[in-house]
Design an enzyme around this catalytic site. Structure first.
Site, mmCIF file in Angstrom:
data_model
loop_
_atom_site.group_PDB
_atom_site.id
_atom_site.type_symbol
_atom_site.label_atom_id
_atom_site.label_comp_id
_atom_site.label_asym_id
_atom_site.label_seq_id
_atom_site.Cartn_x
_atom_site.Cartn_y
_atom_site.Cartn_z
ATOM 1 N N ASP A 88 9.051 61.386 62.557
ATOM 2 C CA ASP A 88 10.335 61.811 61.978
ATOM 3 C C ASP A 88 10.195 63.301 62.090
ATOM 4 O O ASP A 88 9.153 64.023 61.952
ATOM 5 C CB ASP A 88 10.222 61.555 60.449
ATOM 6 N N GLU A 120 17.734 62.983 61.001
ATOM 7 C CA GLU A 120 18.933 62.254 60.076
ATOM 8 C C GLU A 120 20.110 62.899 60.495
ATOM 9 O O GLU A 120 20.364 64.142 60.686
ATOM 10 C CB GLU A 120 18.462 62.305 58.626
ATOM 11 N N GLU A 187 20.308 53.022 57.623
ATOM 12 C CA GLU A 187 19.830 52.808 56.064
ATOM 13 C C GLU A 187 20.565 52.784 54.898
ATOM 14 O O GLU A 187 21.897 53.322 54.664
ATOM 15 C CB GLU A 187 18.927 53.660 55.886
#
Ligand code: KIV
Length: 269
Positions: A88, A120, A187
């Site tokens: 990440d 993200e 998610e």
């Protein structure tokens, strides 16, 4: 000539080619030893920035520094040999500009030897995803509930409860897929929206609290092992290691206090 056999890890194109095929198995891992176990079963392992909360007791992922991701990323790469390792990009290391994102993603890849990074954001990150992939950095995207934006979202809230918002989420998915992302974490979105997202893109979707119809699933390892005192409602516990660890520690403490430890089999003579 190298004396060791080459490591044959799952590759980015192999993960991408799983769209619509056998479900992709993935979990997070942050350490060499748990990663070595997960490696036997997972197509890819995510060194998620959730490690800030799970391992370091932070309240959110916002404070996770790049160097911490690199340290855990290295450990996971060392402990594994077959899964693709994805690391990440933490908050504040990629959003400002494609150049900044490239600098930090390249640092992660060079210093950990991982195979890809995850970041993200949907349509707003498309330009950056294109910039990175065109320069040799494979990107996994992450949409829906994006924990790094939890302050804007007003907490860790399920997305898509209001059908009027679905089009924006689907646009996000299409934008990151068109920009070159090789897979997409979806998610915390309602199930019918997750299914529409999966149908709308030609890259694998990896669900977490989303839908069984996603092309793969991911969970935070410590959540599914029962190591975290609190887990989101959607998490199924496949183990209950928290109480098992507590029992072992308490047995050890009692033996030490009563001078029963170490026993005669546990000392050098
Ligand atoms: O940080 C993380 O562990 C993640 C997964 C929950 C997808 O992003």
């Amino acid at each position: 000539m190298s004396m060791t056999a080459p490591i044959r890890r799952m590759t980015v194109p192999q993960i991408r080619a799983k769209k619509g095929g056998d479900p992709i198995v993935s979990l997070t891992s942050y350490h060499a030893h748990t990663a070595a176990i997960v490696d036997k079963y997972a197509d890819f392992i995510l060194v998620g920035d959730s490690l800030g909360m799970v391992m370091h007791g932070m309240e959110s992922t916002i404070g996770v520094p790049l160097d911490l991701m690199i340290m855990h990323g290295r450990a996971v790469v060392r402990g594994t040999k077959r899964a693709l390792i994805v690391v990440d990009m933490p908050f504040g290391t990629y959003e400002e500009s494609p150049n900044m994102a490239f600098r930090n993603a390249a640092k992660i890849m060079k210093e950990t030897a991982c195979g890809a990074v995850k970041l993200e954001g949907g349509a707003r990150m498309a330009e950056t995803i294109r910039f990175l992939t065109e320069r040799g950095i494979p990107v996994m995207a992450h949409i829906g509930l994006t924990p790094q934006s939890s302050h804007v979202m007003g907490g860790f809230k399920t997305q898509g409860r209001d059908e009027d918002t679905w089009a924006a989420h689907i646009d996000d998915a299409v934008a990151v897929a068109n920009a070159g992302a090789f897979a997409l974490v979806v998610e915390g979105v309602v199930e019918p929206l997750a299914d529409k997202i999966t149908a709308a893109v030609d890259i694998p979707t990896i669900g977490i609290g989303a839908s069984a119809q996603c092309d793969g699933q991911i969970l935070v390892l410590e959540d599914m092992l029962g190591l975290n005192p609190w887990v989101p409602k959607f998490v199924k516990k496949y183990g209950d290691l928290g109480p098992a660890i507590e029992q072992a520690v308490s047995d050890y403490a009692s033996e030490v206090k009563s001078r029963a430890f170490p026993g005669e089999d546990h000392v050098y003579r």
